[in-house]
Design a protein around this motif. Structure first.
Motif, PDB file in Angstrom:
ATOM      1  N   ASN A 136      25.732  34.678  42.752  1.00 17.19           N
ATOM      2  CA  ASN A 136      27.148  34.111  43.378  1.00 17.19           C
ATOM      3  C   ASN A 136      27.443  35.328  44.570  1.00 17.19           C
ATOM      4  O   ASN A 136      27.504  36.563  44.284  1.00 17.19           O
ATOM      5  CB  ASN A 136      28.199  34.100  42.314  1.00 17.19           C
ATOM      6  N   LEU A 137      27.460  34.758  45.682  1.00 16.42           N
ATOM      7  CA  LEU A 137      28.076  35.416  46.819  1.00 16.42           C
ATOM      8  C   LEU A 137      29.524  35.561  46.946  1.00 16.42           C
ATOM      9  O   LEU A 137      30.105  34.482  46.825  1.00 16.42           O
ATOM     10  CB  LEU A 137      27.574  34.947  48.145  1.00 16.42           C
ATOM     11  N   VAL A 138      30.193  36.494  46.626  1.00 14.07           N
ATOM     12  CA  VAL A 138      31.714  36.949  46.405  1.00 14.07           C
ATOM     13  C   VAL A 138      32.101  37.884  47.493  1.00 14.07           C
ATOM     14  O   VAL A 138      31.479  38.667  48.010  1.00 14.07           O
ATOM     15  CB  VAL A 138      31.911  37.346  45.048  1.00 14.07           C
ATOM     16  N   LEU A 139      33.527  37.719  47.985  1.00 13.05           N
ATOM     17  CA  LEU A 139      34.295  38.382  48.738  1.00 13.05           C
ATOM     18  C   LEU A 139      35.433  38.919  47.742  1.00 13.05           C
ATOM     19  O   LEU A 139      35.967  38.296  47.102  1.00 13.05           O
ATOM     20  CB  LEU A 139      34.820  37.525  49.731  1.00 13.05           C
ATOM     21  N   GLU A 140      35.364  40.290  47.908  1.00  5.82           N
ATOM     22  CA  GLU A 140      36.375  41.012  46.839  1.00  5.82           C
ATOM     23  C   GLU A 140      37.480  41.793  47.394  1.00  5.82           C
ATOM     24  O   GLU A 140      36.993  42.396  48.622  1.00  5.82           O
ATOM     25  CB  GLU A 140      35.524  41.760  45.816  1.00  5.82           C
ATOM     26  N   ASN A 141      38.516  42.040  46.735  1.00  5.93           N
ATOM     27  CA  ASN A 141      39.374  42.897  47.187  1.00  5.93           C
ATOM     28  C   ASN A 141      39.127  44.256  46.757  1.00  5.93           C
ATOM     29  O   ASN A 141      38.339  44.475  45.928  1.00  5.93           O
ATOM     30  CB  ASN A 141      40.994  42.286  47.062  1.00  5.93           C
ATOM     31  N   PRO A 142      39.930  45.329  46.983  1.00  4.52           N
ATOM     32  CA  PRO A 142      39.837  46.774  46.579  1.00  4.52           C
ATOM     33  C   PRO A 142      40.004  46.641  45.090  1.00  4.52           C
ATOM     34  O   PRO A 142      39.202  47.526  44.601  1.00  4.52           O
ATOM     35  CB  PRO A 142      40.781  47.569  47.295  1.00  4.52           C
ATOM     36  N   GLN A 143      40.499  46.023  44.354  1.00  7.92           N
ATOM     37  CA  GLN A 143      40.721  45.914  43.093  1.00  7.92           C
ATOM     38  C   GLN A 143      39.447  45.245  42.220  1.00  7.92           C
ATOM     39  O   GLN A 143      39.355  45.148  41.109  1.00  7.92           O
ATOM     40  CB  GLN A 143      41.998  45.405  42.283  1.00  7.92           C
ATOM     41  N   GLY A 144      38.515  44.834  42.952  1.00  8.84           N
ATOM     42  CA  GLY A 144      37.488  43.919  42.468  1.00  8.84           C
ATOM     43  C   GLY A 144      37.621  42.566  41.995  1.00  8.84           C
ATOM     44  O   GLY A 144      36.884  41.755  41.243  1.00  8.84           O
ATOM     45  N   ASP A 145      38.835  41.810  42.528  1.00 10.77           N
ATOM     46  CA  ASP A 145      38.908  40.567  42.330  1.00 10.77           C
ATOM     47  C   ASP A 145      38.287  39.683  43.228  1.00 10.77           C
ATOM     48  O   ASP A 145      38.234  39.966  44.397  1.00 10.77           O
ATOM     49  CB  ASP A 145      40.466  40.263  42.361  1.00 10.77           C
TER      50      ASP A 145
END
Length: 806
Positions: A136-145
């Motif tokens: 899965n290619l994901v884009l995350e925020n600094p919290q890892g969400d």
């Protein structure tokens, strides 16, 4: 002295090895940050998953300058692609790039800087892009969400733990070796049944499950409206319409994929590690010619003995490289409008559908005359089913040959056409003239992967042995280097950071962190929550669970699964404790406590904050119901279990507790009543099987309370029957005002403390969703996925009751 020299040797070896290794893979990334990019011209400019199972980057077809931004299995021999961003619009092999822009958007640009593809993440707090071990290619925020993921936009492949839901579909490739979209789809129909559908330029039809039988004979049900299916790590495919499929090699530790191939068949493949080739471990259709439209107009699918496409007498292949284009007539088709025609019989062949009429009883001669006299008729089928039955065809689509078919097709051709050879279907197949036209319809691995396995196994075995030797040398070098001096502090700190994401704590650790459980934050039916500070300085909420939870081994197994669930609208679980009789959960600490503290008190939320809470809560529940690793029902949705962070964004707490404590029945059904009075769906009291619709009911009560600003089900001040009547009375009143068409009905139901400062359209939407969610008949309640879609459509609505900024 000798030991020091040996250590120096190993240190030098390691430095040389890692320098050469890093220089060879200097362009490979585990993640991208804002401002980074991947170039089509970088031979090794790509992202890899941490375990190196998947690679993401630019890929092209052999001997072409067309490139796709894709994800593929790293260790598969042919670089098997599982996802493409620009499926139907390849980019140039020079100058094309993927940019991770400063605004959080990932975009793909062509050589002329035209944006070919992009993510919809410009307004979110995106920090990094990476490929997970799941592919899965994901884009995350600094919290890892996860704020965006490729799993939400499948192409032709479903990977383990990737969900197929109502608005998603798998679409086949156009032809062998192509990445473009084809004509076959796997998706849920309007009847909630998962189907294979042929959607060719000529026709659209279902072909799996068997369209000749009804839903129940096919072993499905259309009563579950959740519409979700997924392939798990063991090789089981499960669907909400009661379809269950097991791969023939079912078990853990095997790389698998489910793909709808270009021939329209749905298959599960398992990767053979020694060869990099794929083995079919399940397929939907045993006979590939059962796929509707696989050979195009006028063409026939034949077994010779493998499935192939062929042209009937008087026809030739339209495009040798694309059998979807079918066959074209070699004669002037206007000649068929005259009576100067004859019929060529092809035994054991039929064409699905397009019957002008069906007549019985009828003789063969009468059937022939009926077709000859009708200019619309192109062929007729004649069967003896106790008596003669005539099927007159207006089009030749979905043709197939099978030896046990008890009939023949009679194709209308001009009298001037030369008499055909009796084996004309096989002759026409050979006359197609290209390697592509000769290819087997089914996936190539169905027939030719076994011989290749022997050819490559020695090479792969040699490489594996060489790799094992190198790993052994590296381990020995590290041991000699660090056995006296220990692991460097930076490495140890990195290890602590990684291992702290989800871990098992001792009871003593949590007792110390909470100062002997002194600072109580709240309590409920499942346990008491305490404020704590871990040894690494993180503030946490520690929940001490009651006595209803499972035995230690079962509890540990379940909480390990729940610990992997990750969504920005769910409270993060940092770890757990399962020690003797103690059962504790360690959550992230949320600053602004629970929703009820900001809804029913004087410090109330603005309308904008309330609508954001409604959307975020819906997203979190939709993730639990449709997208996470295991289907999770919360069973206790209420304001007390919706926490608000520093930005007043909602995070659902206590999810998964039902899974930990309720193990009374198979599948997704629970048998013990739990939850909070006033937010419990009617099926709890009726002892009906519990589904995700109980969460939908609780959500409906919550958003009605957010609109109204007061408790609608306060069981502390009324007995059960009075309170039930009060809630029903509220719903009945709202429905009556809506039915009367009053233009100001919504104003009388919105929290008066807002003093009219709210978006009218959004308020109407929330009320209507709330009413549908609290329907007594659970089948009439929407799914959380559809709720999210409805709310997003009016999220940016600009209609304001009062012009003040909210």
């Amino acid at each position: 002295m000798r030991i020091q020299n040996l250590q120096s040797f190993y240190l030098l070896f390691l430095l040389v090895f890692f320098f050469s290794f890093n220089s060879a893979t200097s362009e490979s990334h585990l993640q991208l940050r804002r401002g980074d990019s991947l170039s089509v011209e970088g031979d090794q400019d790509f992202l890899t998953s941490p375990d190196n199972s998947f690679t993401c980057g630019f890929l092209n077809l052999e001997n072409s300058n067309a490139y796709w931004f894709a994800i593929w299995f790293t260790n598969s021999k042919e670089k098997t692609v599982v996802w493409t961003a620009n499926r139907d619009r390849p980019v140039n092999g020079h100058g094309s790039k993927v940019h991770f822009r400063g605004d959080g958007t990932m975009i793909l640009t062509d050589v002329d800087d035209t944006v070919v593809w992009q993510t919809n993440t410009t307004t979110t707090d995106v920090a990094i892009a990476k490929v997970l071990n799941s592919g899965n290619l994901v884009l995350e925020n600094p919290q890892g969400d996860n704020l965006w993921q490729s799993f939400d936009f499948p192409t032709d492949t479903l990977l383990p733990l990737q969900t197929l839901t109502k608005n998603k579909r798998l679409t086949s490739a156009l032809r062998k070796g192509s990445y473009g979209s084809g004509y076959f789809n796997l998706n849920f129909g309007s009847d909630n049944v998962l189907r294979l559908i042929s959607d060719t330029p000529d026709t659209s039809s279902n072909y799996w499950p068997n369209p000749d039988f009804n839903v129940y004979i096919n072993g499905r049900t259309n009563y579950n409206s959740s519409r979700v299916a997924f392939l798990d790590d063991m090789g089981r495919f499960l669907s909400s319409d009661q379809l269950q499929i097991n791969a023939s090699d079912m078990g853990y530790g095997i790389k698998r994929r489910m793909t709808i191939d270009y021939d329209g068949n749905l298959r599960i493949y398992s990767l053979i590690n020694s060869t990099g080739l794929w083995e079919i471990t399940w397929q939907a259709l045993g006979q590939s010619c059962s796929v509707r439209g696989v050979c195009g107009r006028n063409a026939v699918c034949v077994y010779a003995p493998d499935p192939r496409c062929a042209c009937p007498p008087g026809f030739e292949v339209t495009d040798p490289s694309d059998w979807n284009a079918g066959c074209k007539a070699t004669f002037n088709e206007t000649l068929l409008r005259s009576r100067q025609v004859k019929f060529v019989e092809i035994p054991h062949v039929d064409f699905y559908g397009f019957d002008l009429n069906t007549t019985s009883p009828l003789t063969l001669e009468a059937c022939r005359e009926m077709c000859a006299s009708d200019f619309r008729c192109l062929a007729f089928s004649y069967r003896i089913l106790g008596q003669g039955v005539c099927f007159v065809k207006s089009a030749l689509l979905n043709g197939y040959e099978t030896p046990d078919f008890p009939a023949s097709i009679y194709i209308k051709v001009p009298n001037s056409l030369q008499p055909p050879n009796p084996s004309i279907l096989y002759e026409s197949r050979r006359m197609c003239g290209s390697a592509e036209a000769e290819q087997i319809i089914g996936s190539p691995s169905m027939y030719d992967f076994v011989p290749k396995r022997v050819k490559w196994i020695y090479i792969y075995s040699f490489c594996a042995a060489l790799g094992a030797i190198e790993i052994t040398i590296i381990i020995l070098g590290w041991w000699f280097l660090f056995r006296k001096h220990g692991i460097p502090a930076s490495v140890e700190a990195g290890y602590r950071m990684i291992s702290s994401n989800f871990k098992r704590y001792t009871y003593a650790e949590l007792k110390k962190a909470t100062n002997n459980f002194k600072n109580e934050l709240g309590r409920g039916g499942s346990g008491t929550v305490y404020m704590g500070v871990l040894s690494d300085g993180r503030e946490v909420a520690v929940k001490k669970l009651g006595d209803v939870f499972q035995a230690q081994d079962e509890y540990s197994a379940e909480i390990s699964t729940i610990g992997k669930i990750n969504h920005m609208n769910l409270v993060r679980i940092w770890g757990f404790c399962s020690e003797r009789k103690h059962r504790l959960l360690v959550y992230e600490y949320i600053d602004n406590l629970s929703l009820d503290k900001h809804l029913f008190d004087s410090n109330f939320l603005t309308w904008k904050q309330r609508f954001a809470v409604a959307i975020g809560t819906a997203k979190g529940l939709a993730y639990l119901h449709h997208e996470c690793l295991e289907w999770v029902i919360h069973c206790d949705v209420k304001p007390e279990n919706i926490l608000l962070d520093g930005e007043f964004q909602p995070k659902i707490a206590d999810f998964g507790l039902a899974k930990l404590s309720q193990r009374g029945g198979p599948g997704s059904e629970f048998t013990r009543i739990r939850g909070t009075k006033g937010y419990m769906a009617p099926e709890w009291a009726l002892n009906h099987p519990i589904t995700a619709k109980v969460d939908v009911y609780g959500y409906g009560v919550v958003i009605l309370e957010m609109v109204r600003g007061i408790r609608l089900s306060n069981w502390e001040v009324a007995d059960e029957y009075e309170n039930e009547a009060a809630l029903k009375s509220f719903v009945r009143t709202v429905k009556k005002k809506i039915e009367r068409g009053s233009s100001v009905w919504v104003e009388s139901f919105v929290d008066p403390r807002l003093k009219g400062k709210f978006y009218r359209k959004q308020a109407e939407t929330l009320v209507q969703i709330g009413l549908s969610c609290v329907e007594e008949d659970r089948n009439k309640r929407p799914t959380m996925a559809s709720v999210v879609q409805t709310l997003l459509e009016c999220e940016d609505d600009a209609e304001v009751q009062i012009s003040d900024n909210l």
